[in-house]
Design an enzyme around this catalytic site. Structure first.
Site, PDB file in Angstrom:
ATOM      1  CG  HIS A   1      -4.417   5.842  -0.707  1.00  0.00           C
ATOM      2  ND1 HIS A   1      -3.911   5.156   0.384  1.00  0.00           N
ATOM      3  CD2 HIS A   1      -4.464   4.945  -1.724  1.00  0.00           C
ATOM      4  CE1 HIS A   1      -3.678   3.905   0.029  1.00  0.00           C
ATOM      5  NE2 HIS A   1      -4.001   3.748  -1.243  1.00  0.00           N
TER       6      HIS A   1
ATOM      7  CG  ASN B   1      -1.182   1.289  -1.026  1.00  0.00           C
ATOM      8  OD1 ASN B   1      -1.823   1.534  -0.012  1.00  0.00           O
ATOM      9  ND2 ASN B   1      -1.765   1.123  -2.207  1.00  0.00           N
TER      10      ASN B   1
ATOM     11  CB  CYS C   1      -6.819   2.123  -0.618  1.00  0.00           C
ATOM     12  SG  CYS C   1      -5.715   0.734  -0.888  1.00  0.00           S
TER      13      CYS C   1
HETATM   14  O1  UT7 Z   1      -4.126   1.639  -3.134  1.00  0.00           O
HETATM   15  C1  UT7 Z   1      -5.016   1.143  -4.075  1.00  0.00           C
HETATM   16  C2  UT7 Z   1      -4.815   1.790  -5.337  1.00  0.00           C
HETATM   17  N1  UT7 Z   1      -3.698   1.203  -6.036  1.00  0.00           N
HETATM   18  C3  UT7 Z   1      -2.988   1.955  -6.802  1.00  0.00           C
HETATM   19  O2  UT7 Z   1      -3.211   3.142  -6.851  1.00  0.00           O
HETATM   20  C4  UT7 Z   1      -1.956   1.322  -7.682  1.00  0.00           C
HETATM   21  C5  UT7 Z   1      -2.141   1.846  -9.069  1.00  0.00           C
HETATM   22  N2  UT7 Z   1      -1.183   1.338 -10.031  1.00  0.00           N
HETATM   23  C6  UT7 Z   1       0.136   1.649  -9.991  1.00  0.00           C
HETATM   24  O3  UT7 Z   1       0.598   2.289  -9.082  1.00  0.00           O
HETATM   25  C7  UT7 Z   1       0.987   1.230 -11.163  1.00  0.00           C
HETATM   26  O4  UT7 Z   1       0.180   0.796 -12.210  1.00  0.00           O
HETATM   27  C8  UT7 Z   1       2.018   0.136 -10.810  1.00  0.00           C
HETATM   28  C9  UT7 Z   1       3.101   0.702  -9.926  1.00  0.00           C
HETATM   29  C10 UT7 Z   1       1.332  -1.032 -10.114  1.00  0.00           C
HETATM   30  C11 UT7 Z   1       2.688  -0.381 -12.070  1.00  0.00           C
HETATM   31  O5  UT7 Z   1       3.297   0.690 -12.773  1.00  0.00           O
HETATM   32  P1  UT7 Z   1       3.092   0.847 -14.367  1.00  0.00           P
HETATM   33  O6  UT7 Z   1       3.928   1.971 -14.798  1.00  0.00           O
HETATM   34  O7  UT7 Z   1       1.613   0.903 -14.605  1.00  0.00           O
HETATM   35  O8  UT7 Z   1       3.739  -0.472 -14.890  1.00  0.00           O
HETATM   36  P2  UT7 Z   1       3.056  -1.662 -15.734  1.00  0.00           P
HETATM   37  O9  UT7 Z   1       2.098  -2.400 -14.883  1.00  0.00           O
HETATM   38  O10 UT7 Z   1       2.589  -1.117 -17.036  1.00  0.00           O
HETATM   39  O11 UT7 Z   1       4.302  -2.548 -15.998  1.00  0.00           O
HETATM   40  C12 UT7 Z   1       5.375  -2.119 -16.846  1.00  0.00           C
HETATM   41  C13 UT7 Z   1       6.379  -3.242 -16.934  1.00  0.00           C
HETATM   42  C14 UT7 Z   1       5.750  -4.576 -17.280  1.00  0.00           C
HETATM   43  O12 UT7 Z   1       6.645  -5.279 -18.115  1.00  0.00           O
HETATM   44  P3  UT7 Z   1       6.359  -5.353 -19.706  1.00  0.00           P
HETATM   45  O13 UT7 Z   1       5.009  -6.015 -19.826  1.00  0.00           O
HETATM   46  O14 UT7 Z   1       6.339  -3.925 -20.163  1.00  0.00           O
HETATM   47  O15 UT7 Z   1       7.494  -6.154 -20.206  1.00  0.00           O
HETATM   48  C15 UT7 Z   1       5.690  -5.281 -15.944  1.00  0.00           C
HETATM   49  O16 UT7 Z   1       5.727  -6.693 -16.068  1.00  0.00           O
HETATM   50  O17 UT7 Z   1       7.025  -3.425 -15.670  1.00  0.00           O
HETATM   51  C16 UT7 Z   1       6.936  -4.796 -15.286  1.00  0.00           C
HETATM   52  N3  UT7 Z   1       6.902  -4.868 -13.822  1.00  0.00           N
HETATM   53  C17 UT7 Z   1       8.013  -4.848 -13.078  1.00  0.00           C
HETATM   54  N4  UT7 Z   1       9.308  -4.780 -13.395  1.00  0.00           N
HETATM   55  C18 UT7 Z   1      10.203  -4.785 -12.398  1.00  0.00           C
HETATM   56  C19 UT7 Z   1       5.815  -4.932 -13.017  1.00  0.00           C
HETATM   57  N5  UT7 Z   1       6.218  -4.968 -11.736  1.00  0.00           N
HETATM   58  C20 UT7 Z   1       7.562  -4.915 -11.746  1.00  0.00           C
HETATM   59  C21 UT7 Z   1       8.550  -4.927 -10.739  1.00  0.00           C
HETATM   60  N6  UT7 Z   1       9.843  -4.851 -11.106  1.00  0.00           N
HETATM   61  N7  UT7 Z   1       8.243  -4.973  -9.422  1.00  0.00           N
END
Ligand code: UT7
Length: 325
Positions: A252, A282, A116
């Protein structure tokens, strides 16, 4: 006098197929929702390449758009760089494939792979070629087909990415050596391979598999929030500018929450940030040149504006470039 790499043209291309958030729940039957995706990421839709449409196809179209904007022919370029992690073939480079497709029968072409952060690394390389006198005109393209490396059973990653390409033409011009010059004013590049496991593809040529993208989203998020404002500050300092002098942050486009938090840390209001993540998702190395091109099209970025770009991705690799448009 100082040689500067000045923007001469910009362009982009997005594949025709638009995939709304509802696709993942309705068509793929994943346990997700439009509400979750929008509230956690800001993404509303993304484009996916058609079957048989490759990264170099997208790159070629973005290149033609940037050449038209610059009023140049392919043969006017000395060098062509493609930033990508999803090249069509193991080799030759996507860049030489684009060079061939454009009918650019001179100069040289090569790929840069910093995921990225690839476009930032590409800009840094193009700038170095120009200021060292090895090229007068360089095109940098960010182009990706991340849809080909997504695990569509993994709701935590497959909803985040999209396909597309953006291109920028840089040209040598003489400046006074002050921050009032047009062109690239400063660069800051970083990587730390100890964080390899946070964001990677679990396959490749040497392992004889294609693999899928794997990400520890929360950890990458934490690093992004910590590192992006810092690299932008270092680059600003090198440019002899302050954040108050930034006209546009073109970040980005991974997650609207990361974009907002970085802008806040830099003390820049969101009305001075170009945001396209809602429409593109992204697109990895393509996201910054796509945002530059869309930002210009919208009438946001104008000649003379100070633009701060920053990105982080797999590696981890991150960095920032400050330029005056
Ligand atoms: O370009 C390269 C750089 N990449 C990035 O910058 C990405 C960086 N990370 C992010 O943008 C975020 O961490 C994400 C968008 C990937 C995830 O957001 P988050 O607020 O950190 O969510 P999380 O990973 O803590 O997940 C929260 C909950 C989890 O469920 P539990 O464990 O709390 O029950 C996940 O399993 O959301 C769940 N979850 C989803 N739920 C519905 C994860 N993906 C999804 C989904 N739909 N698509």
């Amino acid at each position: 006098m100082t040689t500067r790499a000045v923007v001469r043209g910009v362009g982009h291309y997005l594949p025709d197929r638009v995939v709304p958030n509802a696709y993942f729940k309705d068509a793929l039957k994943l346990d997700t929702s439009d509400e979750w995706i929008v509230s956690r990421t800001g993404i509303e839709r993304r484009h996916f390449a058609a079957e048989g449409e490759t990264t170099s196809d997208l790159a070629e179209k973005a290149a033609r758009a940037a050449l038209a904007d610059a009023g140049l022919e392919p043969g006017d370029l000395d060098a062509l760089i493609v930033a990508t992690s999803t090249a069509d073939l193991t080799f030759p480079s996507a860049a030489t494939m684009v060079q061939g497709a454009l009918g650019m029968d001179r100069g040289y072409a090569f790929d840069v792979q910093a995921v990225c952060a690839g476009f930032i690394y590409g800009l840094a390389n193009a700038n170095a070629l120009i200021v060292s006198g090895q090229a007068r005109r360089v095109m940098i393209i960010g182009a990706e087909t991340f849809s080909r490396i997504l695990d569509f059973d993994d709701r935590a990653t497959c909803v985040l990415f999209g396909d597309g390409a953006g291109a920028l033409v840089l040209e040598a011009a003489e400046g006074a050596g002050t921050p009032a010059d047009r062109g690239i004013l400063s660069v800051d590049l970083n990587s730390d391979g100890r964080y390899r496991e946070l964001l990677y593809v679990d396959g490749g040529v040497s392992t004889q598999t294609t693999g899928f993208l794997r990400m520890e989203g929360k950890e990458v998020f934490r690093h992004a929030v910590e590192k992006l404002a810092k690299t932008a500050d270092v680059a600003l300092d090198r440019a002899g500018l302050t954040s108050a002098e930034i006209d546009w942050i073109v970040p980005h486009q991974a997650n609207l929450r990361i974009i907002k938090s970085t802008a806040a840390k830099m003390g820049v209001d969101m009305d001075r940030v170009v945001v396209t993540v809602q429409d593109h998702g992204n697109t990895s190395a393509a996201s910054i040149p796509l945002a530059l091109s869309v930002g210009k099209e919208r009438g946001q970025i104008k000649q003379g504006d100070v633009v701060a770009t920053e990105a982080i991705g797999g590696g981890l690799a991150w960095g920032a470039v400050i330029l005056r448009w």
